[in-house]
Write a protein that holds these residues in place. Sequence first.
Motif, PDB file in Angstrom:
ATOM      1  N   ARG A   1       0.826  -1.209   0.000  1.00 29.86           N
ATOM      2  CA  ARG A   1       0.000   0.000   0.000  1.00 29.86           C
ATOM      3  C   ARG A   1       0.864   1.264   0.000  1.00 29.86           C
ATOM      4  O   ARG A   1       0.588   2.222  -0.713  1.00 29.86           O
ATOM      5  N   LYS A   2       1.939   1.261   0.782  1.00 27.95           N
ATOM      6  CA  LYS A   2       2.843   2.420   0.820  1.00 27.95           C
ATOM      7  C   LYS A   2       3.478   2.646  -0.549  1.00 27.95           C
ATOM      8  O   LYS A   2       3.593   3.782  -1.010  1.00 27.95           O
ATOM      9  N   LYS A   3       3.883   1.571  -1.202  1.00 25.49           N
ATOM     10  CA  LYS A   3       4.480   1.666  -2.541  1.00 25.49           C
ATOM     11  C   LYS A   3       3.466   2.239  -3.534  1.00 25.49           C
ATOM     12  O   LYS A   3       3.795   3.093  -4.361  1.00 25.49           O
ATOM     13  N   GLN A   4       2.217   1.784  -3.445  1.00 32.52           N
ATOM     14  CA  GLN A   4       1.179   2.291  -4.337  1.00 32.52           C
ATOM     15  C   GLN A   4       0.959   3.787  -4.135  1.00 32.52           C
ATOM     16  O   GLN A   4       0.785   4.531  -5.111  1.00 32.52           O
ATOM     17  N   TYR A   5       0.975   4.253  -2.879  1.00 29.38           N
ATOM     18  CA  TYR A   5       0.807   5.688  -2.625  1.00 29.38           C
ATOM     19  C   TYR A   5       1.983   6.477  -3.179  1.00 29.38           C
ATOM     20  O   TYR A   5       1.814   7.557  -3.740  1.00 29.38           O
ATOM     21  N   ARG A   6       3.212   5.943  -3.028  1.00 29.87           N
ATOM     22  CA  ARG A   6       4.388   6.624  -3.570  1.00 29.87           C
ATOM     23  C   ARG A   6       4.302   6.730  -5.087  1.00 29.87           C
ATOM     24  O   ARG A   6       4.598   7.772  -5.666  1.00 29.87           O
ATOM     25  N   ILE A   7       3.890   5.647  -5.743  1.00 30.02           N
ATOM     26  CA  ILE A   7       3.758   5.654  -7.197  1.00 30.02           C
ATOM     27  C   ILE A   7       2.691   6.637  -7.643  1.00 30.02           C
ATOM     28  O   ILE A   7       2.845   7.309  -8.662  1.00 30.02           O
ATOM     29  N   SER A   8       1.617   6.759  -6.874  1.00 38.75           N
ATOM     30  CA  SER A   8       0.535   7.677  -7.259  1.00 38.75           C
ATOM     31  C   SER A   8       0.998   9.129  -7.260  1.00 38.75           C
ATOM     32  O   SER A   8       0.417   9.968  -7.942  1.00 38.75           O
ATOM     33  N   ASP A   9       2.067   9.437  -6.531  1.00 47.35           N
ATOM     34  CA  ASP A   9       2.616  10.794  -6.530  1.00 47.35           C
ATOM     35  C   ASP A   9       3.458  11.082  -7.772  1.00 47.35           C
ATOM     36  O   ASP A   9       3.683  12.230  -8.115  1.00 47.35           O
ATOM     37  N   GLU A  10       3.942  10.034  -8.455  1.00 47.49           N
ATOM     38  CA  GLU A  10       4.764  10.198  -9.654  1.00 47.49           C
ATOM     39  C   GLU A  10       3.844  10.158 -10.874  1.00 47.49           C
ATOM     40  O   GLU A  10       3.379   9.102 -11.291  1.00 47.49           O
ATOM     41  N   GLN A  11       3.616  11.314 -11.463  1.00 49.15           N
ATOM     42  CA  GLN A  11       2.632  11.432 -12.533  1.00 49.15           C
ATOM     43  C   GLN A  11       3.002  10.598 -13.766  1.00 49.15           C
ATOM     44  O   GLN A  11       2.138   9.932 -14.337  1.00 49.15           O
ATOM     45  N   ALA A  12       4.259  10.571 -14.169  1.00 46.26           N
ATOM     46  CA  ALA A  12       4.658   9.834 -15.368  1.00 46.26           C
ATOM     47  C   ALA A  12       4.452   8.332 -15.184  1.00 46.26           C
ATOM     48  O   ALA A  12       3.923   7.647 -16.078  1.00 46.26           O
ATOM     49  N   PHE A  13       4.855   7.810 -14.040  1.00 42.92           N
ATOM     50  CA  PHE A  13       4.707   6.378 -13.788  1.00 42.92           C
ATOM     51  C   PHE A  13       3.235   5.996 -13.634  1.00 42.92           C
ATOM     52  O   PHE A  13       2.805   4.948 -14.107  1.00 42.92           O
ATOM     53  N   SER A  14       2.452   6.861 -12.984  1.00 45.56           N
ATOM     54  CA  SER A  14       1.010   6.608 -12.831  1.00 45.56           C
ATOM     55  C   SER A  14       0.326   6.570 -14.188  1.00 45.56           C
ATOM     56  O   SER A  14      -0.549   5.734 -14.433  1.00 45.56           O
ATOM     57  N   ALA A  15       0.731   7.475 -15.093  1.00 46.85           N
ATOM     58  CA  ALA A  15       0.146   7.508 -16.437  1.00 46.85           C
ATOM     59  C   ALA A  15       0.481   6.222 -17.197  1.00 46.85           C
ATOM     60  O   ALA A  15      -0.358   5.683 -17.926  1.00 46.85           O
ATOM     61  N   LYS A  16       1.703   5.717 -17.019  1.00 45.12           N
ATOM     62  CA  LYS A  16       2.109   4.475 -17.677  1.00 45.12           C
ATOM     63  C   LYS A  16       1.250   3.303 -17.193  1.00 45.12           C
ATOM     64  O   LYS A  16       0.790   2.475 -17.997  1.00 45.12           O
ATOM     65  N   ILE A  17       1.026   3.223 -15.900  1.00 43.35           N
ATOM     66  CA  ILE A  17       0.189   2.148 -15.349  1.00 43.35           C
ATOM     67  C   ILE A  17      -1.250   2.283 -15.840  1.00 43.35           C
ATOM     68  O   ILE A  17      -1.879   1.298 -16.241  1.00 43.35           O
TER      69      ILE A  17
END
Length: 126
Positions: free
Chosen positions: A91-107
Motif C-alpha cells: 500500500r505504501k508503494k502504491q501511494y508513492r507511485i501515485s505521486d509520480e505522474q509519469a509512472f502513474s500515467a504508464k500504469i
Amino acid sequence: MKKLLNTLFITQPDVYLSLDGDNIVLLKEKDRLGRLPLHNLESIYSFGYTGASPALMGYCAERNITLVFLTMNGRFLARVIGKSKGNVVLRKKQYRISDEQAFSAKIARNFIVGKIYNNKWIIERM
C-alpha cells in the motif's frame, strides 16, 4: 473467486442476538423468534439495536462476519468486523507511485490497453 454469502437484516425492534453453537438465535422477551446458521452469512444488520451477546460478537469477528447496529431509522450506531487483510508495504508503494505522474500515467495506460484488448476479444467471440 469470492464466495457470495447472504446478509441478514433484523428489522423488528427489541430483538436480542445470541450465539448457540454455529447459529444465531433471535430472542424477543425470552421468546425465540428464529435460529439461523452463521456459516452462510457475510453480514448482519440489526435495526433498533437491543443487544448482542459477546460470544456472538467474538464469533463474527473471528469469521469476518460484519455485525452492524443501526437505529430504527437507519442511523449508524456501531460495527463489529474481523481482522483487516492487506499488505502495508504494498500500500505504501502504491501511494508513492501515485505521486509520480509519469509512472502513474504508464500504469493507467496499461489498464486501458488491457481493457480494450479484452473488450475486443469478447466482441470477436460474440
